[in-house]
Design a protein around this motif. Sequence first.
Motif, PDB file in Angstrom:
ATOM      1  N   PHE A 117       0.801  -1.223   0.000  1.00 40.78           N
ATOM      2  CA  PHE A 117       0.000   0.000   0.000  1.00 40.78           C
ATOM      3  C   PHE A 117       0.835   1.274   0.000  1.00 40.78           C
ATOM      4  CE2 PHE A 117       0.941  -1.370   4.288  1.00 40.78           C
ATOM      5  CZ  PHE A 117       1.515  -0.237   4.837  1.00 40.78           C
ATOM      6  N   PHE A 118       2.140   1.168   0.082  1.00 34.64           N
ATOM      7  CA  PHE A 118       2.949   2.351   0.377  1.00 34.64           C
ATOM      8  C   PHE A 118       2.762   3.460  -0.658  1.00 34.64           C
ATOM      9  CE2 PHE A 118       6.823   4.841   1.178  1.00 34.64           C
ATOM     10  CZ  PHE A 118       6.732   4.972   2.552  1.00 34.64           C
ATOM     11  N   ASP A 119       2.548   3.080  -1.917  1.00 31.78           N
ATOM     12  CA  ASP A 119       2.370   4.096  -2.956  1.00 31.78           C
ATOM     13  C   ASP A 119       1.004   4.772  -2.864  1.00 31.78           C
ATOM     14  OD1 ASP A 119       0.946   1.844  -3.700  1.00 31.78           O
ATOM     15  OD2 ASP A 119       1.361   2.062  -5.841  1.00 31.78           O
ATOM     16  N   GLN A 120       0.121   4.267  -1.988  1.00 31.32           N
ATOM     17  CA  GLN A 120      -1.196   4.869  -1.809  1.00 31.32           C
ATOM     18  C   GLN A 120      -1.239   5.866  -0.645  1.00 31.32           C
ATOM     19  OE1 GLN A 120      -3.896   4.569  -3.815  1.00 31.32           O
ATOM     20  NE2 GLN A 120      -2.477   3.460  -5.148  1.00 31.32           N
ATOM     21  N   ILE A 121      -0.132   5.988   0.100  1.00 30.33           N
ATOM     22  CA  ILE A 121      -0.103   6.961   1.194  1.00 30.33           C
ATOM     23  C   ILE A 121       0.044   8.365   0.620  1.00 30.33           C
ATOM     24  CG2 ILE A 121       1.185   7.743   3.221  1.00 30.33           C
ATOM     25  CD1 ILE A 121       1.957   4.894   3.781  1.00 30.33           C
TER      26      ILE A 121
END
Length: 321
Positions: A117-121
């Motif tokens: 999910f890191f690219d969605q933060i």
Amino acid sequence: MVISKKISGYIVSIVFWIIAIFGLLYLPLVFQSFENKRSINVFMWSGVIDTKVLADFEKETGIRVNVSYFEGNDELIVKVLATEGKGYDMIVPSDYAVAFFIQHGLLKKIDHTKLTFFDQIDPVFLDKSFDPENKYSVPAEWYVLGLAFNKTHFPQGLPPASWKTVFEPSATSTYRVGVINDSRELAGLAVRYVYGQLRPITAQETNNIRTLLMHQKDRVEAYTDFRGDFLLESGNCSVVVVPVSAVWKSLLKNPEVLFAIPEGGTFLGLENYAILSSCQKEDLVYAFMNYLFRLDVQKHNFQKKIFLSTRKDAEFVTENA
């Protein structure tokens, strides 16, 4: 040598409390001795993640999450230092606590390739000064501190949306206030109020802040980070210093509750996921983090606990605002 019954009773009492204190500090190690291999120990704020989320995660993955709760960063820091992190796998510290744990070598570096999910933060929450490049922490929840008012307590009009309202209220006013329980954040707000900005202060200025907070105590009904909504709606307080997330539901359902950002500015705070250096189950922790950041899980947690997501696609946060 003869020991009186009274002295003997004191000795037994002292021994009891020593055993009790060490038992609380090292309870995670006891859990660790009996737990199965597919389990993790998490130390987090109380009332932040719905227990159904934990149960659903275990049902879906077979990974058991043993949760211990703390009420403030001071408690978190003391317990992790006392055990050197042993017995815990994942913790949820606030921003400044992350910096403390990094300084003391108590956190493992985050492997961003294992986070789905890191690219969605939202980038606004990333690369902060307490952890540049987010090498050791993952921003999970945000909050803004402000003032919440019960308008029914002010028939002649609300007092100014200013920190003065809670730090130095008018001598003719009689209202009670609630303030946050985090001593560092409360002192920081006082410094911002008195000196116009958050900056290092001298010994004399420290005494000035101490005097201000001591005088404020006469008006304080309670020090709490999460019960501002109760203090307002019960009528115990007219004004509370509170994270907006703690009164979000009250704002939606009660037109007599008002939230305002005070003149002079405030703080944006972050709660973060981090892995302790003593952890031997990183893959299980990453599985838990990935589950917690699933959009459906985040929406459920928001609806149940007012968890303000750091995901940039968390549109449910503003749907009813």
